[in-house]
Design an enzyme around this catalytic site. Structure first.
Site, PDB file in Angstrom:
ATOM      1  N   SER A  23       0.831  -1.218   0.000  1.00  0.00           N
ATOM      2  CA  SER A  23       0.000   0.000   0.000  1.00  0.00           C
ATOM      3  C   SER A  23       0.858   1.258   0.000  1.00  0.00           C
ATOM      4  O   SER A  23       0.590   2.215  -0.733  1.00  0.00           O
ATOM      5  CB  SER A  23      -0.866   0.040   1.259  1.00  0.00           C
ATOM      6  N   ARG A  27       1.473   4.401  -2.996  1.00  0.00           N
ATOM      7  CA  ARG A  27       1.294   5.824  -2.690  1.00  0.00           C
ATOM      8  C   ARG A  27       2.579   6.603  -2.906  1.00  0.00           C
ATOM      9  O   ARG A  27       2.566   7.737  -3.406  1.00  0.00           O
ATOM     10  CB  ARG A  27       0.797   5.978  -1.249  1.00  0.00           C
ATOM     11  N   GLY A  93      -6.214  -3.280  -7.706  1.00  0.00           N
ATOM     12  CA  GLY A  93      -7.327  -2.374  -7.409  1.00  0.00           C
ATOM     13  C   GLY A  93      -6.817  -1.035  -6.904  1.00  0.00           C
ATOM     14  O   GLY A  93      -7.376   0.022  -7.219  1.00  0.00           O
ATOM     15  N   ARG A 121     -14.333  -6.070 -10.672  1.00  0.00           N
ATOM     16  CA  ARG A 121     -14.480  -5.472  -9.334  1.00  0.00           C
ATOM     17  C   ARG A 121     -15.262  -4.155  -9.391  1.00  0.00           C
ATOM     18  O   ARG A 121     -15.252  -3.446 -10.391  1.00  0.00           O
ATOM     19  CB  ARG A 121     -13.085  -5.288  -8.697  1.00  0.00           C
ATOM     20  N   ASP A 311      -7.250  -7.385   4.929  1.00  0.00           N
ATOM     21  CA  ASP A 311      -6.474  -8.291   4.066  1.00  0.00           C
ATOM     22  C   ASP A 311      -5.975  -9.527   4.809  1.00  0.00           C
ATOM     23  O   ASP A 311      -5.522 -10.487   4.184  1.00  0.00           O
ATOM     24  CB  ASP A 311      -5.288  -7.543   3.453  1.00  0.00           C
ATOM     25  N   LYS A 338     -12.941  -8.537  -3.212  1.00  0.00           N
ATOM     26  CA  LYS A 338     -11.490  -8.437  -3.364  1.00  0.00           C
ATOM     27  C   LYS A 338     -11.066  -9.153  -4.659  1.00  0.00           C
ATOM     28  O   LYS A 338     -11.884  -9.384  -5.528  1.00  0.00           O
ATOM     29  CB  LYS A 338     -10.793  -9.018  -2.128  1.00  0.00           C
ATOM     30  N   ARG A 342     -13.311 -13.643  -1.269  1.00  0.00           N
ATOM     31  CA  ARG A 342     -12.430 -14.311  -0.289  1.00  0.00           C
ATOM     32  C   ARG A 342     -13.203 -15.056   0.785  1.00  0.00           C
ATOM     33  O   ARG A 342     -12.634 -15.957   1.422  1.00  0.00           O
ATOM     34  CB  ARG A 342     -11.466 -13.287   0.339  1.00  0.00           C
TER      35      ARG A 342
HETATM   36  C1  S3P Z   1      -5.721  -1.016   0.102  1.00  0.00           C
HETATM   37  C2  S3P Z   1      -6.933  -0.948   0.722  1.00  0.00           C
HETATM   38  C3  S3P Z   1      -7.796  -2.111   0.959  1.00  0.00           C
HETATM   39  C4  S3P Z   1      -7.010  -3.414   0.826  1.00  0.00           C
HETATM   40  C5  S3P Z   1      -6.124  -3.430  -0.363  1.00  0.00           C
HETATM   41  C6  S3P Z   1      -5.136  -2.278  -0.335  1.00  0.00           C
HETATM   42  C7  S3P Z   1      -4.960   0.233  -0.097  1.00  0.00           C
HETATM   43  O1  S3P Z   1      -8.823  -2.120  -0.001  1.00  0.00           O
HETATM   44  O2  S3P Z   1      -7.891  -4.507   0.789  1.00  0.00           O
HETATM   45  O3  S3P Z   1      -5.385  -4.649  -0.436  1.00  0.00           O
HETATM   46  O4  S3P Z   1      -3.762   0.162  -0.400  1.00  0.00           O
HETATM   47  O5  S3P Z   1      -5.558   1.304   0.051  1.00  0.00           O
HETATM   48  P1  S3P Z   1     -10.194  -1.305   0.234  1.00  0.00           P
HETATM   49  O6  S3P Z   1      -9.817   0.087   0.364  1.00  0.00           O
HETATM   50  O7  S3P Z   1     -10.992  -1.547  -0.997  1.00  0.00           O
HETATM   51  O8  S3P Z   1     -10.794  -1.918   1.458  1.00  0.00           O
END
Ligand code: S3P
Length: 424
Positions: A23, A27, A93, A121, A311, A338, A342
């Site tokens: 994550s 960013r 995603g 998704r 997660d 997801k 899951r």
């Molecule tokens: C993430 C947020 C989560 C997580 C994903 C990574 C992120 O998803 O499940 O693996 O990096 O912001 P959601 O924001 O859809 O819950």
């Protein structure tokens, strides 16, 4: 395909350093790409998902170089340029939802797409609020590919029905380019890496509980040291807790409170876990974690903790098979959205191994402690976290298990198996 043959009497012993947080890597790359000047990202994740973000940013005209030791140098004009082709987000995603927020406020058109799983998704969750900000964004059935015509955005006050860091980050990133003030509120606090990194890079952002307020800003380029991924560490914590005789140290684990729900659950289950050498790195708390084999008891996991461990729920299901009593997970319906559903996937596969587990609309119930028999083939549903959860379960199965399409582990954690082997 992957065979897991648990060696006789394995114990996990020793220490490992956990690789970069996925994550935070996304960013770091995105924010560095729109901060005018040179940023350095140290310890960038080499998972396929962050590499999708990297290739999308390159396609948008940013000069990015990968050096040895996972250091990435980003030289940016402070904005993106029109892409030469469709932007492929692969399985990620985070790449798609967060990039959509930035692209909505640029002065060019773009199309975001992804693999088969990503194109199934839900994207309504970002298309609706971005449209309220004046974005020109559309997708057939609210599924990728997403078409964006660059527009002048304006701030909104948005109260989200779901706690999703991807949605929140999308709107905050759009807010960086929008006239006026953008306010985002969520029911429970989801991971706040975007807010912390924006502050670290001088954006005009303030936070108050579950609300964030952002004004149009320019970012200052910085050096960002990405901490280790607690979601990757979760497989090792679980493995050490359930394999008798284990005692391991996991170094450099990000300990942002919006991500440490797994530690709270382990403590509630009576697990022997200790945090050593807590420190701060580029605005993020980090530490080393010692975990030992433990006698566990069941617990209930619900409410505000869910976004703090979303997660980790597949591997928590594995952990719960070794806890005495009935572990219940509630309010986790978004797990069905997801990389795969899951809830269905983990319940179906753990049942095959001999677990006493059943699904509910918004979670699952596991009755433990059970001996996992194994001796069967399992499926990953092309989902990295399913692959690693099943591998972890395989360590305590009586008979060998087969994991089909194990290679999907590379989405977030290519080093997973090598590190696990190094502890045996
Ligand atoms: C993430 C947020 C989560 C997580 C994903 C990574 C992120 O998803 O499940 O693996 O990096 O912001 P959601 O924001 O859809 O819950």
């Amino acid at each position: 395909m992957k065979n897991i043959i648990p060696p006789n009497n394995i114990k996990l012993r020793g220490s490992i350093t956990i690789p970069a947080d996925k994550s935070i890597s996304h960013r770091a790359l995105m924010l560095a790409s729109i901060a005018k000047g040179k940023s350095v990202v140290n310890n960038f994740s080499n998972g396929k998902d962050p590499l999708s973000t990297l290739s999308v940013c390159k396609n948008l005209g940013v000069n990015i170089e990968i050096k040895e030791n996972n250091t990435v140098i980003v030289n940016s004009y402070g904005h993106f340029s029109a892409p030469k082709s469709i932007l492929d987000c692969g399985n990620s995603g985070s790449t798609m939802r967060m990039m959509a927020g930035i692209l909505a406020g640029q002065n060019f058109n773009s199309v975001l797409t992804g693999d088969e799983s990503l194109c199934k998704r839900p994207m309504k969750r970002i298309i609706e609020p971005l449209s309220l900000m004046g974005a020109n964004i559309s997708a057939v059935g609210y599924k990728a590919p997403i078409n964006i015509t660059g527009a002048n955005l304006h701030g909104i006050q948005y109260s989200s029905k779901i706690s999703s860091a991807q949605v929140k980050s999308c709107i905050l990133l759009a807010g960086l380019f929008a006239q006026g003030v953008t306010t985002f509120k969520e029911p429970a606090l989801s991971r706040n890496h975007t807010e912390l990194m924006m502050k670290y890079m001088d954006a005009d952002i303030t936070t108050n509980g579950t609300s964030s307020i952002i004004r149009k800003s320019e970012l200052t380029p910085r050096t960002i040291n990405v901490v280790g991924d607690i979601s990757s560490a979760a497989f090792f914590m679980t493995a050490a807790l359930i394999v008798p005789g284990s005692d391991i140290i996991i170094k450099n684990v990000g300990l942002n409170p919006t991500r440490t729900g797994i530690i709270d659950v382990i403590l509630q289950m009576g697990g022997d876990i200790e945090i050593l050498d807590k420190r701060v790195e580029s605005g993020e708390p980090v530490g080393d974690i010692r975990v030992k084999y433990s006698n566990l008891k069941a617990c209930v996991i619900q409410g505000d903790i869910i976004p703090r461990l979303i997660d980790e729920l597949p591997v928590i299901a594995v952990l719960a098979t070794q806890a005495e009593g009935s572990t219940t997970v509630k309010n986790a319906e978004d797990l069905r959205n997801k990389e795969t559903d899951r809830i269905f996937a983990i319940v179906h596969e753990l049942k095959k191994l001999g677990a006493d587990i059943k699904d509910t609309p918004d979670g699952f119930i596991v009755n433990g402690k059970t001996t996992l028999k194994g001796g069967t083939a399992t499926e990953t549903y092309n989902d990295h976290r399913l692959a690693m959860s099943l591998y972890t379960a395989g360590l305590i199965c009586q008979k060998e298990i087969l994991i089909n399409n194990f290679d999907w582990v590379k989405i977030s954690f290519p080093e997973f198996e090598t590190l696990m082997n190094s502890l045996m």
